[in-house]
Design a protein around this motif. Sequence first.
Motif, short mmCIF file in Angstrom:
data_model
loop_
_atom_site.label_atom_id
_atom_site.label_comp_id
_atom_site.label_asym_id
_atom_site.label_seq_id
_atom_site.Cartn_x
_atom_site.Cartn_y
_atom_site.Cartn_z
N ILE A 165 0.84 -1.20 0.00
CA ILE A 165 0.00 0.00 0.00
C ILE A 165 0.87 1.25 0.00
O ILE A 165 0.61 2.22 -0.73
CB ILE A 165 -0.95 -0.01 1.21
N LYS A 166 1.92 1.19 0.79
CA LYS A 166 2.79 2.36 0.91
C LYS A 166 3.48 2.67 -0.43
O LYS A 166 3.45 3.81 -0.91
CB LYS A 166 3.84 2.10 1.99
N SER B 209 0.91 3.78 -3.03
CA SER B 209 0.39 5.12 -2.77
C SER B 209 1.40 6.19 -3.17
O SER B 209 1.06 7.18 -3.84
CB SER B 209 0.03 5.26 -1.29
N LEU C 59 0.80 8.83 -6.19
CA LEU C 59 0.72 10.26 -5.90
C LEU C 59 1.73 11.04 -6.76
O LEU C 59 1.46 12.15 -7.19
CB LEU C 59 0.97 10.52 -4.42
N LEU D 34 -5.67 3.80 -8.64
CA LEU D 34 -6.17 4.12 -7.31
C LEU D 34 -7.26 3.15 -6.87
O LEU D 34 -7.32 2.73 -5.71
CB LEU D 34 -6.68 5.56 -7.30
N LEU E 212 -5.66 -0.05 -5.93
CA LEU E 212 -5.03 0.07 -4.60
C LEU E 212 -6.07 -0.07 -3.50
O LEU E 212 -5.85 -0.77 -2.50
CB LEU E 212 -4.32 1.43 -4.51
N ASN E 213 -7.20 0.57 -3.66
CA ASN E 213 -8.27 0.44 -2.67
C ASN E 213 -8.81 -0.99 -2.62
O ASN E 213 -9.17 -1.49 -1.55
CB ASN E 213 -9.39 1.42 -3.01
N LEU F 210 -5.09 2.25 4.57
CA LEU F 210 -4.97 3.02 3.32
C LEU F 210 -4.95 4.52 3.61
O LEU F 210 -4.22 5.29 2.96
CB LEU F 210 -6.11 2.67 2.37
N PHE G 9 -1.67 6.39 4.12
CA PHE G 9 -0.78 6.70 3.00
C PHE G 9 -1.48 7.47 1.88
O PHE G 9 -0.83 8.09 1.05
CB PHE G 9 -0.22 5.41 2.41
N LEU G 10 -2.82 7.40 1.86
CA LEU G 10 -3.53 7.98 0.73
C LEU G 10 -4.91 8.44 1.19
O LEU G 10 -5.64 7.66 1.79
CB LEU G 10 -3.68 6.96 -0.40
N TYR H 244 -8.71 9.01 1.27
CA TYR H 244 -9.76 8.21 0.61
C TYR H 244 -10.52 9.04 -0.41
O TYR H 244 -11.16 8.49 -1.31
CB TYR H 244 -10.72 7.65 1.66
#
Length: 1104
Positions: free
Chosen positions: A1033-1034, A1037, A1041, A1055, A1058-1059, A1073, A1076-1077, A1079
């Motif tokens: 996830i890190k 993200s 980004l 994205l 990732l979710n 999540l 790092f990002l 929602y």
Amino acid sequence: MAENGMAMLRNKFAEKLTILNDHGKGILCKLYHTKRLLQHEQPPSVLIEKTFESQVKAALKKFPNVDSLKERDSFTSARREELMNTLQPHYYNLVDAMDFQDRVKEVVASMSACQMRLQLNLNYRLTALFLDLLHTYVAVILLLFRLDSRRMIAMVFNATYSMFKGNMEPAYPRLSQLLLDYDTPARVMYAPFKPHINMILTPLMSVRAHLDTMYQTADEFRKAHLLNIANNPAKMTEPEHMYDVLPFTTSTDRMIHWLVFGYLLIPNALAEDESMMTMLRCLGDGFVLQLYRTEVAYPHTLLDTTLASLADAKKMSKQKAQVAEQLAAAITEAPTLHRDRRTYLRHSLAQLLALVQDKPGLLGPKMPVVLRGLVMARDEVNWLMRHAHAQPPKAKAKVNPKVFQDKDLSELLFYITEFNYLLKGQRAIISRYFKDFLTGHNLTVIRETIGALHLSEHEHKILNGFAQTLEALASGEGASFAGFRLDWLRLQASMCAANVPFPLHQNELFASYLNLAEFNSYLLDNADTFVRETSMPANMWFYRTTLTKMFDTCVNSPAHQRFSLAFVMLCDSFSFNATPFFPDERMQIGRGAAEMAANFLARIAYNTTLAVHEMAMAHVALGAELLPSKAVTVMVARTKKGKAPVSKDADRDPETTKKLENLQATLADLCWALNHHVTVNVFNICFSPREYLVKNLSSTVPNALSHLVTMNAPDGVPQRPSVCLSAVKSYMAAYRSLESYVSIDVSSIFANAMLDQTLVAAGSEKPTIATSYVSFYCDLLFKYGGSGAVLFSESRKCLVSKSGVNVRAELYTDVTELRALCSLIGPFGVKQLNADLVSRLGHLLKDMKAIATTNPRINELAQCIHNASDTTDVLRSLKDVDLFFKLLSISGLILNFRKLVLEALSSVLEDRIPFIFTTIQDLHQHVRGSESVNLLALTAGLSSELDPTLIRELRPYIDDPQHVHMLVLLFGVTLRHIGTSSSLAFKPAQGTFEGNSQCIATAAAVLSSILMALSSNPSVMRQSIVQAQKLIIKIGSVLLLRLQKEGGKNRNTALLVLNKIVEESPFLTADVLEEFLPYSLVRCAQHALCAGTSHQQVVPEETA
């Protein structure tokens, strides 16, 4: 005068006739086998060598001289031991036949000297034995001189015998003279009996009286109500034919043989019109008579030869002309006469059988009528068989072979065998009736006879013995009547000679009483043998080829299929054709009969299975007309009038209806035959007809079920599971109708068959349903999924094919189809499908691992993730990222499809076995961490945090934790690849992503957890999994980004993926999540994709 009676007893005519008859049958059997061995089968090799044949041919010209065979350089001398051992049994068969001829002449001469008076209605058994002996005598002579190698056997054996013993064989002079004198038997065999014409003529005339009564046309039998016991209901329970019961139940065919062969021994008696009329009636019955088994005689030819050899042959010219005329009548008229009789017997026996089955008590008083009907039926069967096989004689009238074919014969055989089965089953009723008859009426008249007649002391003693036997029976003691019958036979012999104090012909009522008692005794202590010998056409064993053809005609004829079991029941009588002179023959015939019965039952069961299969397939076709897809097609066609024809309703199609009706009738008849008797005994082997049907169904149903998968499917593509399931249900419903006709458990057959269909067969076996569908779905995923032609749609919960693909995946993978699939292949099939999918995952992981090892710098990514320039350098150094993405997407596609299948399986099992499913579900929820419980739950379609099959399959590929770390980092890098690729667009209409990019999330979540579980310490396994997935996830993200500034074309898709990783993982929550990002990015990406602006990057300003 009393001394004459004692002299008759001392002559032992009763014993001599009995023994000679048995001995004659044994000689016939020996000669029959000798003839078959030397002329029809493969003779011994020593007898067919060319040197031997040439020497024997030359020696036969000097018969009976054998000197030429004794020469030292002859073949006979060189091979004398082998020849002697080979020919010894055949030579002594000829000697036995010669001795039998002498013994018969002696007995006939002795009986003639005693002026014995034989009449069928008085001393029945003695007369029958005498006439049987004459028949056997003629048969032995004729069969002996049909042996082409008779002179060779005699000469060669005598030559070899003399080489060993130094002198000729003692019986050779007489035997050689016999072979010379009787070279044409019909011309000379009557000569020894010229002095005994009256002795032979008297019993023949008594037979003629009974033959006139019994030899009638079918119309005459109907008018006389011969077999109709219901004609006079008031007398239905009264005994029939009490005082002529033995002649009444005697075979007409047997009487004809007596008369023809008897008159051949006294041809001069044919000068009388009465005798000639009797002979002509017999000759008009047919053109062949049986000698022994398949050996037949042509009576017209024999009689013509005999009459021509008489001294006064010119006086017999009229008789010869009548014989020729009667031959033409036998060829043209006899077949019609016998065909009408068979028709009459079928109807009469059917009516009689129905009556006695309903009222078994009638079997006692009406037993003579029953036996008479069975005797007549057996005569007709034997007549038809021997005429159908015999070569027609040369005559002006031509023989039409079709007149000897009777398609209705199976019905007649059925009534014969059914009566025999009934008589065996009702043996207790029959025994009770005849026991009461013997201890009542018979005992009373014998007591009265003893007191009223003036008998000799010995005769009085015999009658007292009769009374004592019956009194013992009345008191409840078991009694054997073999001695009673032998004493009565002796008494007949002592009372039929001239000048005896009590001549039997003057006391007919006395003879009738004891004949009736003899008949009753047979049905008390020897009923089965008596009925079988009287009624069963056991000779059909020797016409096996024709019997098999008749069976084939019967089992394939709709009008006669219900009688097909008669052929199986008939086989039980075949072993009784054997004689004690050939003990091994009974075993050979018995085994052959049992094998034939098994083949007949297998054929009936096969035809039954074929009928029900055709009916089931017709139901499947009709069921296909009711499918929703078919209904839509019909509705569309009906709305477009004039453009498409309106299909006719299937239930109104007359051809379909007629076909189903015919199949139903065929099925009912064949099942009736199989279900008519629970067991059938043949040669002490118990056959169960229904088991043969179950065996055939058990072998046919699996093949039919596997055929339903690809039925009407193009290019071998299986039908949709829902269509196949509907076809299977229609097929099963048709099979269930079997239970209305035969007592078998169709459910268990289908349960076993469906269980077998859930297993994947080996390559050499016929593919099962599971084999077809597992192969199809694996090809669909591996072939089309690997190329991106098949996409996963999360919203529709199915796979979707792109345009141009031959197979529409959405028609095979939606919820309905997968549930139908699970219903068809069951947990076992799903387990095999799961195993194949997981196995492919292992190969994909191996390839991904290989890519990871070629990118060692990926390990630097975890430390430099916050440094953009270093991260860019690492990313630029990576190789085969596209390939890694493709492998990972295929893995995700497999895992998503596997998840759909397991959900469908759990739904099906919850409906089918709710209590068991609930138990497994509770166990799975409360017992965590147990591999065995997880495996059990997986079998029921329940998923676990760590899939046990994945752990077991992927374990061999994990040998270094460093490789696992590299794979985890690559999972995160793959998200950036999605964001930078412009070809992985989202299709809102189908809910799919190009390249199955959304499947990356499932693959990353599942594989990362499995890999970490395999590479970490069990005590910290959960923490390791969480850390690894946080790392994914890190990395994802941060890289996504940064794509905002780098201009990622497909960042919104990345994205969402990732979710999705967080959603798919049971180890992560949404707050992970959020670390790092934001929602909001995910939400905006979702909105942008659904709005069709996948290339527009919607990102809040503060985040950017």
